[in-house]
Design a protein around this motif. Sequence first.
Motif, short mmCIF file in Angstrom:
data_model
loop_
_atom_site.label_atom_id
_atom_site.label_comp_id
_atom_site.label_asym_id
_atom_site.label_seq_id
_atom_site.Cartn_x
_atom_site.Cartn_y
_atom_site.Cartn_z
N LYS A 235 37.91 93.97 70.85
CA LYS A 235 39.32 93.90 70.48
C LYS A 235 40.12 92.90 71.32
CE LYS A 235 39.65 98.43 70.79
NZ LYS A 235 38.22 98.80 70.78
N HIS A 236 39.44 91.98 71.98
CA HIS A 236 40.15 91.02 72.82
C HIS A 236 41.06 90.11 72.03
CE1 HIS A 236 37.14 88.20 71.32
NE2 HIS A 236 37.93 87.23 71.75
N ASN A 237 40.81 89.98 70.72
CA ASN A 237 41.59 89.07 69.88
C ASN A 237 42.60 89.79 68.99
OD1 ASN A 237 39.62 90.27 68.30
ND2 ASN A 237 39.17 88.43 67.10
N VAL A 238 42.89 91.06 69.29
CA VAL A 238 43.83 91.84 68.50
C VAL A 238 45.10 92.07 69.31
CG1 VAL A 238 44.23 93.97 67.22
CG2 VAL A 238 41.92 93.00 67.33
N TYR A 239 46.23 91.62 68.76
CA TYR A 239 47.52 91.72 69.44
C TYR A 239 48.51 92.47 68.54
CZ TYR A 239 45.46 88.25 72.50
OH TYR A 239 44.62 87.60 73.38
N PRO A 240 48.52 93.78 68.60
CA PRO A 240 49.37 94.58 67.70
C PRO A 240 50.81 94.67 68.17
CG PRO A 240 48.13 96.03 69.13
CD PRO A 240 47.69 94.63 69.47
N LEU A 241 51.69 94.91 67.20
CA LEU A 241 53.08 95.24 67.49
C LEU A 241 53.34 96.62 66.91
CD1 LEU A 241 56.24 93.10 67.34
CD2 LEU A 241 56.20 95.23 66.05
N LEU A 242 53.82 97.54 67.75
CA LEU A 242 54.12 98.91 67.33
C LEU A 242 55.54 99.28 67.74
CD1 LEU A 242 50.82 100.75 68.38
CD2 LEU A 242 51.54 100.21 66.05
#
Length: 303
Positions: A235-242
């Motif tokens: 998941k190093h390339n996953v940048y979520p916004l919550l």
Amino acid sequence: MNIHTILDRLSVNLSALLFLQFKFFGSGIESPSFSEHLQNIRLRLPEIKWEKQYELRADTLLGGLDAAFRIAQWKGRDYPTVIYHHGSGENPYDRSFNHIFRLKKGNTPANLIVVRAPFNHTSREYMNSIKDLANFTAMLSVSVQVIEQLVLFSRERTNAGVIVSGISLGGWVANLHHAFYNSADKYKPLMAGAGLAEVFLDSAYQILTAPLAKENPAQLRRILNFDDQFAGKDKHNVYPLLGLYDQIIRYDRQKRCYDAHRITAVEKGHISGALDFKLLRNHILGGEPEGIPKSKYNNNLQF
């Protein structure tokens, strides 16, 4: 309770009143898994030459389903590509996309593509489709396959990275693509996670869920939650916004699937977050460098 919470609950309650006869999964809760859908979808992109909308047909376990995508802007080979997916029932499907990327101003240094899921020609078509769980999973799976083909297309025609993003429903699609393909350089899901069933079982949104589905939570979780598949990918390339106050995509539940230090947690709810287009734009285009050149744009198509 704050303004963000109130807005979310009012929005959901209003939807429940307006679409009283439309409930999620009231006609059926049997469905192939996402994996089964994805293995059986057959589709091909049409020949792409211009900035315009392209329609396509996907052969699926449910028969033929129509989807579409629009090449909204193509800056050229040296620019990154953003592939964006719309939210739940968004009509027109590129409404949030247009607000986020402000195409009329022409100042977004990226190739931009927006995807339309099946069952989304009209709001009524979408609302009719969500009565059956199999329609819902097929819809998401076709979008995932369309995105995969667009990632491959972009790789052939650019030297820069590919970013997959989407809001709410589109964020789930982005995360499903990561879980099953992980072929993009970056993922920027907006207000989504991997525990999709919890939206219908344990959020303000459950008022829109049919009794049949609420009475069978194990079935819904077996089909819709993909935490295990998501956890199996780097998941190093996953940048979520919550949103911390999101009453639909609950922060405490959905944050579990991500690397904590990569989460952008904002003091917003689902509605207030979705309407903060500057915030969403900065999240998609900002953060880790994506090879965006600082030179003047080349306005000629370079397919």
